[in-house]
Structures are given as C-alpha cells and as structure tokens.
Write a protein that holds these residues in place. Structure first.
Motif, short mmCIF file in Angstrom:
data_model
loop_
_atom_site.label_atom_id
_atom_site.label_comp_id
_atom_site.label_asym_id
_atom_site.label_seq_id
_atom_site.Cartn_x
_atom_site.Cartn_y
_atom_site.Cartn_z
N LEU A 190 -22.81 4.56 2.15
CA LEU A 190 -23.87 4.65 1.07
C LEU A 190 -23.13 5.56 0.04
CD1 LEU A 190 -26.62 6.25 3.28
CD2 LEU A 190 -26.87 4.26 1.85
N ARG A 191 -23.78 5.53 -1.28
CA ARG A 191 -23.30 6.44 -2.06
C ARG A 191 -23.38 7.82 -1.74
NH1 ARG A 191 -26.27 3.93 -7.31
NH2 ARG A 191 -27.84 3.55 -5.52
N PHE A 226 -28.86 9.41 -5.43
CA PHE A 226 -28.27 8.47 -4.94
C PHE A 226 -26.86 8.27 -5.95
CE2 PHE A 226 -31.33 7.73 -1.98
CZ PHE A 226 -31.20 6.50 -1.16
N GLY A 227 -25.75 8.66 -5.62
CA GLY A 227 -24.77 8.57 -6.77
C GLY A 227 -25.17 9.10 -8.01
N ASP A 228 -24.96 8.28 -8.93
CA ASP A 228 -25.22 8.38 -10.45
C ASP A 228 -26.88 8.39 -10.78
OD1 ASP A 228 -23.07 9.86 -11.18
OD2 ASP A 228 -22.05 7.80 -11.78
N GLY A 261 -28.62 1.84 -10.73
CA GLY A 261 -28.94 0.97 -9.78
C GLY A 261 -29.69 1.76 -8.44
N GLY A 262 -30.43 0.76 -7.99
CA GLY A 262 -31.12 1.48 -6.75
C GLY A 262 -32.10 2.39 -7.17
N THR A 263 -33.01 2.27 -8.17
CA THR A 263 -33.79 3.30 -8.57
C THR A 263 -35.23 3.17 -7.51
OG1 THR A 263 -34.89 2.04 -10.11
CG2 THR A 263 -32.95 3.50 -11.18
N ARG A 264 -35.47 1.99 -7.23
CA ARG A 264 -36.85 1.79 -6.37
C ARG A 264 -36.57 2.39 -5.09
NH1 ARG A 264 -38.32 -4.09 -6.92
NH2 ARG A 264 -37.49 -3.54 -8.81
N THR A 265 -35.41 2.37 -4.44
CA THR A 265 -35.04 2.86 -3.07
C THR A 265 -34.76 4.12 -3.10
OG1 THR A 265 -32.66 2.24 -3.44
CG2 THR A 265 -34.06 0.52 -2.43
N LEU A 272 -23.50 -2.27 1.29
CA LEU A 272 -24.69 -1.35 1.36
C LEU A 272 -24.70 -0.62 0.05
CD1 LEU A 272 -26.68 0.10 3.02
CD2 LEU A 272 -25.13 1.58 3.93
N ASP A 273 -25.93 -0.51 -0.18
CA ASP A 273 -26.41 0.49 -1.41
C ASP A 273 -25.60 0.19 -2.80
OD1 ASP A 273 -27.33 2.73 -2.84
OD2 ASP A 273 -26.07 4.07 -1.94
N LEU A 274 -26.16 -0.86 -3.42
CA LEU A 274 -25.38 -1.32 -4.64
C LEU A 274 -25.53 -0.19 -5.70
CD1 LEU A 274 -26.02 -3.80 -2.77
CD2 LEU A 274 -25.81 -5.28 -4.90
N ASP A 275 -24.74 -0.14 -6.54
CA ASP A 275 -24.68 0.67 -7.90
C ASP A 275 -24.96 -0.49 -8.80
OD1 ASP A 275 -22.23 -0.38 -8.49
OD2 ASP A 275 -21.06 1.52 -7.70
N TYR A 276 -25.25 -0.04 -9.97
CA TYR A 276 -25.13 -0.99 -11.22
C TYR A 276 -24.25 -1.91 -11.46
CZ TYR A 276 -26.40 -3.04 -15.92
OH TYR A 276 -26.44 -3.87 -16.70
N LEU A 277 -22.91 -1.58 -11.32
CA LEU A 277 -21.89 -2.72 -11.44
C LEU A 277 -21.89 -3.60 -10.52
CD1 LEU A 277 -18.87 -0.31 -12.43
CD2 LEU A 277 -19.96 -1.89 -14.28
#
Length: 237
Positions: free
Chosen positions: A11-12, A32-34, A123-127, A173-178
């Motif tokens: 995870l981030r 979650f990260g950034d 990335g991952g704003t909904r989660t 797991l847990d994709l960021d925007y890139l």
C-alpha cells in the motif's frame, strides 16, 4: 518497477487523523499517499420522505473534489448546476458501502450523511473516501451512543476499500495516478472487516483480463483491506 518504488503488494503510506472538525459528529482526514480526503459525518433527526413512519434510518454520502485537488483547477460542480455522472456514481458507492455494515432498523428514524471532500487527488479517491468514511461514521455513532440516541449494536462491521490493477503485466495493489492512468486493468474492491464482499468494480483498459488475473487482484485486495481494517481499528480504539 512501480513508479513509486513500492512492492506489488504494498500500500501507499496510509494515515488517518480523527476529530478534525469541531462541528461534525464524526470526522477524519485520511491520506493514501498524496491522495487526501476530508470525511465528516452528520446526524439528523429525520429520514427521506419515503422512509417516514417505517421505523428505520438511512445512511447516505456526498462526494466532491475541490477545485485544486488536481493539476489544473476544475470548476465547482455547484456552478455547473448539477453533479457529474462520475460524482453521482462515487457517492452512491460510498453510501452503499456504509449501509452494508449498519443496522438501519436499530438506527431508528435518523439519517447520517457522510461528506467526502477530496483535498488532493493522486488516484484512489473513492477507495480512500470509503475507508475514511467508515471512521467518521464510527465516531458519529459513538457520539450518538453517548447521548442514548442508539444502542450498542448499530454498527455491525467495518468496511474499507482499495484499488488493484494490472500495470506493465503485473498485478499491483493501491494504484496511484501514474499507474492508474496507464494500467491494463483497474479494479476497486470494497470489503467488510470480516471479509465479506460489498462491491467489486473492474475494467479492462486495453485487452480483457483473465480469471487468473482477477484472482491475483482479489488476493492483493484482501491483503490490502486487512491492513486498512487494522488501521481503522487502531484509529477508533
């Protein structure tokens, strides 16, 4: 190698800060990260008209991205006249996820609204929103218990969410925007603390993915959500 240098099943960095609003009955800032999301839960002694007199409550959610949560400023949706299809889809997902772990009958004729406002998106704003929304909801229900508005068993379980995808041929797991913007497949998993599946959203971005690929994503999702559930427990304890 992932752009963030993380392992495929890593995870981030995730953090949750409780009680960030002096007004809301429950609140948290989740990172979650950034990706940073402010979640606030508000209780009202009313229910939607179609629930009046039925002796059960309701839990709903609203979701929004602030104008500079992304690289370029976006217009506030209120100035457009109505929320976008994406916004409506995400806030319905958050609401469904929360209702899956609440005994609406025991809530009584009250409504809890959880607002998820994205301060910064990567990335991952909904989660992130779903995972943080549960913490805000839990604190809101604790606030209600302290005032004898509800009993002890209204909140039946935890719920959290995480994204998984196929990036450069590997399940991660847990994709960021890139990663999310160039993934071969992208899925969002919503599960309860006891391991029940609430919802799975999966999309092939290039070519269809196999059952074996999906099984790998599910394994990663279960691992990630187990870690998130443990963090939620530490946060509300």
């Amino acid at each position: 190698m992932r752009p963030s240098k993380r392992k495929p099943d890593e995870l981030r960095r995730v953090s949750i800060e409780r009680a960030v609003s002096i007004h809301a009955e429950g609140s948290c800032l989740i990172k979650f990260g950034d990706t940073h999301v402010l979640c606030t839960a508000s209780v009202e002694e009313r229910v939607p008209p179609w629930l009046k007199g039925k002796q059960r409550g309701w839990v709903t959610a609203e979701y929004a991205m602030l104008p500079r949560s992304t690289h370029d400023r976006m217009r506030r949706e209120v100035t457009k006249g109505s929320p976008s299809g994406r916004t409506q889809e995400i806030q319905r997902l958050i609401g469904r996820s929360l209702r899956a772990v609440v005994d609406l009958q025991k809530l009584g004729e009250k409504q809890i609204t959880v607002d998820c406002d994205v301060i910064q998106a990567d990335g991952g704003t909904r989660t992130a929103s779903i995972t943080g929304a549960w913490v805000a909801l839990s604190d809101c229900i604790s606030w209600m218990k302290a005032r004898d508005m509800v009993g002890d068993d209204v909140l039946r379980d935890q719920v959290a969410a995480v994204s998984c995808g196929l990036y450069e041929g590997e399940a991660v797991l847990d994709l960021d925007y890139l990663e999310d913007s160039s993934a071969d497949a992208d899925s969002n998993f919503v599960m309860t603390g006891s391991g029940g599946i609430v919802e799975v959203q999966g999309t092939a971005e290039t070519v269809p993915f196999s059952q074996e690929d999906f099984d790998q994503l599910m394994v990663l999702a279960r691992k990630g959500i187990k870690e998130l559930v443990e963090l939620q427990k530490l946060t509300v304890s």
